[in-house]
Design a protein around this motif. Structure first.
Motif, mmCIF file in Angstrom:
data_model
loop_
_atom_site.group_PDB
_atom_site.id
_atom_site.type_symbol
_atom_site.label_atom_id
_atom_site.label_comp_id
_atom_site.label_asym_id
_atom_site.label_seq_id
_atom_site.Cartn_x
_atom_site.Cartn_y
_atom_site.Cartn_z
ATOM 1 N N SER A 17 0.834 -1.206 0.000
ATOM 2 C CA SER A 17 0.000 0.000 0.000
ATOM 3 C C SER A 17 0.864 1.250 0.000
ATOM 4 O O SER A 17 1.998 1.236 0.498
ATOM 5 C CB SER A 17 -0.895 0.031 1.240
ATOM 6 O OG SER A 17 -1.785 -1.064 1.266
ATOM 7 N N ARG A 66 -9.716 -1.020 -5.145
ATOM 8 C CA ARG A 66 -8.384 -1.077 -4.522
ATOM 9 C C ARG A 66 -7.910 0.289 -4.058
ATOM 10 O O ARG A 66 -7.140 0.379 -3.096
ATOM 11 C CB ARG A 66 -7.370 -1.633 -5.513
ATOM 12 C CG ARG A 66 -7.674 -3.044 -5.993
ATOM 13 C CD ARG A 66 -6.531 -3.603 -6.848
ATOM 14 N NE ARG A 66 -6.334 -2.850 -8.079
ATOM 15 C CZ ARG A 66 -5.193 -2.247 -8.407
ATOM 16 N NH1 ARG A 66 -4.149 -2.306 -7.599
ATOM 17 N NH2 ARG A 66 -5.097 -1.597 -9.553
ATOM 18 N N GLN A 81 -5.499 6.714 -1.316
ATOM 19 C CA GLN A 81 -5.042 5.507 -0.628
ATOM 20 C C GLN A 81 -5.029 4.369 -1.637
ATOM 21 O O GLN A 81 -6.068 4.059 -2.241
ATOM 22 C CB GLN A 81 -5.969 5.170 0.537
ATOM 23 C CG GLN A 81 -5.614 3.886 1.256
ATOM 24 C CD GLN A 81 -4.284 3.949 1.979
ATOM 25 O OE1 GLN A 81 -3.931 4.978 2.548
ATOM 26 N NE2 GLN A 81 -3.531 2.855 1.944
ATOM 27 N N ASP A 83 -4.218 0.447 -2.221
ATOM 28 C CA ASP A 83 -4.023 -0.864 -1.596
ATOM 29 C C ASP A 83 -3.931 -1.947 -2.669
ATOM 30 O O ASP A 83 -4.322 -1.736 -3.817
ATOM 31 C CB ASP A 83 -5.173 -1.164 -0.634
ATOM 32 C CG ASP A 83 -5.254 -0.167 0.509
ATOM 33 O OD1 ASP A 83 -6.373 0.257 0.842
ATOM 34 O OD2 ASP A 83 -4.193 0.185 1.066
#
Length: 112
Positions: A17, A66, A81, A83
């Motif tokens: 991440s 994601r 963000q 991930d």
């Protein structure tokens, strides 16, 4: 002077991440759509995610589920963000302001 300054890029292993941030100054922020785009070597720039002033979001098909875009209207920042990163997410990521301004970009490399 309008400035969009991205931060948070780097090298990460597949499945990892990262969190990108974009700080905006010199222009109104709260009433504009903000977005993240990316450009990989030899490819066209593509949409990653958009967020409206009210927080409505839209994602590119390849990152949906994601990545998460968010904004802080008090701090004039927009974040991404990321991930479950994949090697194909490797690109320069650009912050975009709805009035037509771009940041300089931050490199994201996903590799083992």
């Amino acid at each position: 002077q309008v400035q969009l300054v991205e931060s948070g890029g780097g090298l990460v292993q597949p499945g990892g991440s990262l969190r990108l941030s974009c700080a905006v100054s010199g222009i109104s922020f709260n009433n504009y759509v903000m977005g993240w785009y990316r450009q990989a070597p030899g490819k066209q720039r593509e949409l990653v995610a958009l967020i409206t002033s009210r927080g409505i979001t839209n994602y590119g098909d390849s990152v949906n589920g994601r990545f998460t875009i968010s904004r802080d209207n008090a701090k004039y920042t927009v974040s991404l963000q990321m991930d479950s990163l994949k090697p194909e997410d490797t690109a320069v990521y650009y912050c975009h302001h709805g009035a037509g301004y771009w940041g300089r970009g931050t490199q994201v490399t996903v590799s083992s």
